[in-house]
Every structure is written in C-alpha cells, then in structure tokens.
Design a protein around this motif. Structure first.
Motif, PDB file in Angstrom:
ATOM      1  N   ILE A  51       0.715  -1.156   0.032  1.00  0.00           N
ATOM      2  CA  ILE A  51      -0.007  -0.030  -0.168  1.00  0.00           C
ATOM      3  C   ILE A  51       0.832   1.316  -0.004  1.00  0.00           C
ATOM      4  O   ILE A  51       0.483   2.210  -0.808  1.00  0.00           O
ATOM      5  CB  ILE A  51      -0.996  -0.056   1.233  1.00  0.00           C
ATOM      6  CG1 ILE A  51      -2.102  -1.126   0.969  1.00  0.00           C
ATOM      7  CG2 ILE A  51      -1.567   1.552   1.312  1.00  0.00           C
ATOM      8  CD1 ILE A  51      -3.070  -1.362   2.201  1.00  0.00           C
ATOM      9  N   LEU A  52       1.950   1.237   0.633  1.00  0.00           N
ATOM     10  CA  LEU A  52       2.748   2.249   0.847  1.00  0.00           C
ATOM     11  C   LEU A  52       3.650   2.535  -0.680  1.00  0.00           C
ATOM     12  O   LEU A  52       3.594   3.833  -1.056  1.00  0.00           O
ATOM     13  CB  LEU A  52       3.967   2.052   1.859  1.00  0.00           C
ATOM     14  CG  LEU A  52       3.256   2.278   3.332  1.00  0.00           C
ATOM     15  CD1 LEU A  52       4.361   2.061   4.246  1.00  0.00           C
ATOM     16  CD2 LEU A  52       2.954   3.541   3.550  1.00  0.00           C
ATOM     17  N   ILE A  58      -0.022   6.794  -6.745  1.00  0.00           N
ATOM     18  CA  ILE A  58      -1.391   7.496  -6.683  1.00  0.00           C
ATOM     19  C   ILE A  58      -1.454   8.304  -5.167  1.00  0.00           C
ATOM     20  O   ILE A  58      -1.448   7.530  -4.228  1.00  0.00           O
ATOM     21  CB  ILE A  58      -2.378   6.414  -6.593  1.00  0.00           C
ATOM     22  CG1 ILE A  58      -2.210   5.669  -7.726  1.00  0.00           C
ATOM     23  CG2 ILE A  58      -3.886   7.033  -6.510  1.00  0.00           C
ATOM     24  CD1 ILE A  58      -3.244   4.140  -8.077  1.00  0.00           C
ATOM     25  N   GLU A  59      -1.643   9.398  -5.427  1.00  0.00           N
ATOM     26  CA  GLU A  59      -1.925  10.275  -4.312  1.00  0.00           C
ATOM     27  C   GLU A  59      -3.043   9.870  -3.395  1.00  0.00           C
ATOM     28  O   GLU A  59      -4.141   9.899  -3.794  1.00  0.00           O
ATOM     29  CB  GLU A  59      -1.928  11.821  -4.666  1.00  0.00           C
ATOM     30  CG  GLU A  59      -1.849  12.818  -3.468  1.00  0.00           C
ATOM     31  CD  GLU A  59      -0.805  13.125  -2.732  1.00  0.00           C
ATOM     32  OE1 GLU A  59      -0.645  13.472  -1.638  1.00  0.00           O
ATOM     33  OE2 GLU A  59       0.314  12.764  -3.457  1.00  0.00           O
ATOM     34  N   PRO A  60      -2.679   9.704  -2.103  1.00  0.00           N
ATOM     35  CA  PRO A  60      -3.884   9.318  -1.082  1.00  0.00           C
ATOM     36  C   PRO A  60      -4.767  10.507  -0.930  1.00  0.00           C
ATOM     37  O   PRO A  60      -4.461  11.414  -0.130  1.00  0.00           O
ATOM     38  CB  PRO A  60      -3.470   8.819   0.169  1.00  0.00           C
ATOM     39  CG  PRO A  60      -2.185   9.318   0.005  1.00  0.00           C
ATOM     40  CD  PRO A  60      -1.577   9.648  -1.398  1.00  0.00           C
ATOM     41  N   PRO A 136      -3.391   9.508   8.086  1.00  0.00           N
ATOM     42  CA  PRO A 136      -2.761  10.840   8.441  1.00  0.00           C
ATOM     43  C   PRO A 136      -2.335  11.993   7.275  1.00  0.00           C
ATOM     44  O   PRO A 136      -2.229  13.152   7.239  1.00  0.00           O
ATOM     45  CB  PRO A 136      -1.649  10.710   9.578  1.00  0.00           C
ATOM     46  CG  PRO A 136      -1.290   9.431   9.223  1.00  0.00           C
ATOM     47  CD  PRO A 136      -2.438   8.726   8.658  1.00  0.00           C
ATOM     48  N   PHE A 137      -1.990  11.105   6.051  1.00  0.00           N
ATOM     49  CA  PHE A 137      -1.308  11.821   5.281  1.00  0.00           C
ATOM     50  C   PHE A 137      -2.497  11.793   3.883  1.00  0.00           C
ATOM     51  O   PHE A 137      -2.041  12.159   2.819  1.00  0.00           O
ATOM     52  CB  PHE A 137      -0.037  10.927   4.875  1.00  0.00           C
ATOM     53  CG  PHE A 137      -0.208   9.619   4.576  1.00  0.00           C
ATOM     54  CD1 PHE A 137      -0.769   9.163   3.553  1.00  0.00           C
ATOM     55  CD2 PHE A 137       0.189   8.729   5.496  1.00  0.00           C
ATOM     56  CE1 PHE A 137      -0.904   7.760   3.222  1.00  0.00           C
ATOM     57  CE2 PHE A 137      -0.107   7.446   5.421  1.00  0.00           C
ATOM     58  CZ  PHE A 137      -0.621   6.940   4.279  1.00  0.00           C
ATOM     59  N   TRP A 138      -3.672  11.849   4.237  1.00  0.00           N
ATOM     60  CA  TRP A 138      -4.658  11.770   3.193  1.00  0.00           C
ATOM     61  C   TRP A 138      -5.057  13.238   2.851  1.00  0.00           C
ATOM     62  O   TRP A 138      -5.176  14.079   3.601  1.00  0.00           O
ATOM     63  CB  TRP A 138      -5.916  11.231   3.707  1.00  0.00           C
ATOM     64  CG  TRP A 138      -6.833  11.031   2.657  1.00  0.00           C
ATOM     65  CD1 TRP A 138      -7.971  12.110   2.434  1.00  0.00           C
ATOM     66  CD2 TRP A 138      -7.214   9.994   1.802  1.00  0.00           C
ATOM     67  NE1 TRP A 138      -8.828  11.367   1.507  1.00  0.00           N
ATOM     68  CE2 TRP A 138      -8.191  10.460   1.168  1.00  0.00           C
ATOM     69  CE3 TRP A 138      -6.541   8.765   1.657  1.00  0.00           C
ATOM     70  CZ2 TRP A 138      -8.783   9.508  -0.082  1.00  0.00           C
ATOM     71  CZ3 TRP A 138      -6.965   7.771   0.689  1.00  0.00           C
ATOM     72  CH2 TRP A 138      -8.265   8.320  -0.187  1.00  0.00           C
ATOM     73  N   LYS A 139      -5.254  13.734   1.742  1.00  0.00           N
ATOM     74  CA  LYS A 139      -5.622  15.028   1.216  1.00  0.00           C
ATOM     75  C   LYS A 139      -6.928  15.073   0.965  1.00  0.00           C
ATOM     76  O   LYS A 139      -7.632  14.250   0.204  1.00  0.00           O
ATOM     77  CB  LYS A 139      -4.796  15.372   0.003  1.00  0.00           C
ATOM     78  CG  LYS A 139      -3.356  15.714  -0.125  1.00  0.00           C
ATOM     79  CD  LYS A 139      -2.806  16.214  -1.551  1.00  0.00           C
ATOM     80  CE  LYS A 139      -2.112  17.481  -1.598  1.00  0.00           C
ATOM     81  NZ  LYS A 139      -1.713  17.654  -2.730  1.00  0.00           N
TER      82      LYS A 139
END
Length: 153
Positions: A51-52, A58-60, A136-139
């Motif tokens: 996933i990482l 693909i930007e999360p 935590p790193f989701w836009k």
C-alpha cells in the motif's frame, strides 16, 4: 459460537493497575494463544508495504478515490483473503462448528461451505465494527475509514 474462555486470537485489554504493564500483552506470545501467529503478521506487513508503494504513484486524496488499477485490485483481493484466513483461524481455534440441515438430519458444514454469516460471528468477540482508521497523510476530508461494519444475522 459461544463465548467460552479462553477466546483464542482475541485481544483482551487489562484494567490499568500496578502490574498491568506486562500482563496486558504477554498472553499473545503464548503458544496456546494461536497457531503460527507470525504467518498472519507477515502477510499484514507485506500488504502494508505494498500500500505504501502504491501511494508513491497514486496520491492518497479525495480526488483519487475512484482511481482503478490492477495493483489496487490485487491489494484488495489479498487483503480480503488474509481477513478470511484470520477469521477462519479464529473460528477454528475457538471450536466453531457450524451445522446444516440435510435430509432430515443435522450435519456439520465443511470449512469451504462457511459463509459471511459465519465470519460475522467474529464481531461478537472482537467488536470490529467499532473500529475506524484515520490516514494522517490523506489530502481532503475522507481520511477516516471504517473497514468493518455490522452484518445483521
């Protein structure tokens, strides 16, 4: 599945006290807790790593929620297979014996005949539908996920 002890493969938090620091996790490394726990942990770590890697391409973000690729499909399928394997292990180690009515008698159902209804019993001891995760790193605004939801019997 009845709720008889020892509830194999079920995390049991301990009430905070002077000696609870050790006892709230020690049973997990006990051999009677589960058979081959490293197998399931290793599979999880491999999926997490994949996933990482996917997030490198693909930007999360909310804008990419409808993105499709064979890599995403593969990760989702492997995740489902691992969840099913864990649920089967939980049910088997807790002596779950589903039955079916066949030709006017009750027979045990084979493991390959288990259905979603059988796996939903894991929620009774593990309360999976109470959990959610936050990326935590989701836009964007959709960074909270609830991977399990209650399936009615």
């Amino acid at each position: 599945m009845s709720h008889t002890k020892p509830f194999h493969r079920n995390y049991r938090p301990v009430i905070e006290s002077t000696n609870s620091g050790y006892s709230d996790w020690a049973y997990i490394i006990d051999h009677s807790y589960s058979q081959n726990p490293h197998h399931y942990t290793r599979a999880f770590l491999i999926i997490q790593e994949d996933i990482l890697k996917l997030f490198q391409y693909i930007e999360p973000a909310d804008i990419n929620e409808l993105t499709y690729s064979f890599r995403i499909h593969e990760i989702l399928m492997r995740t489902c297979i691992e969840i099913e394997a864990n649920f089967k292990a939980i049910l088997k180690e807790n002596n779950y014996k589903p039955t079916k009515f066949h030709k006017n008698k009750t027979e045990l159902r084979l493991e390959k005949e288990w259905k979603l209804h059988d796996f939903s019993k894991v929620n009774k001891t593990h309360h999976l539908d109470d959990y959610s995760i936050q990326l935590p790193f989701w836009k964007g605004n959709n960074n909270v996920r609830k991977p399990f939801f209650r399936v009615e019997n």
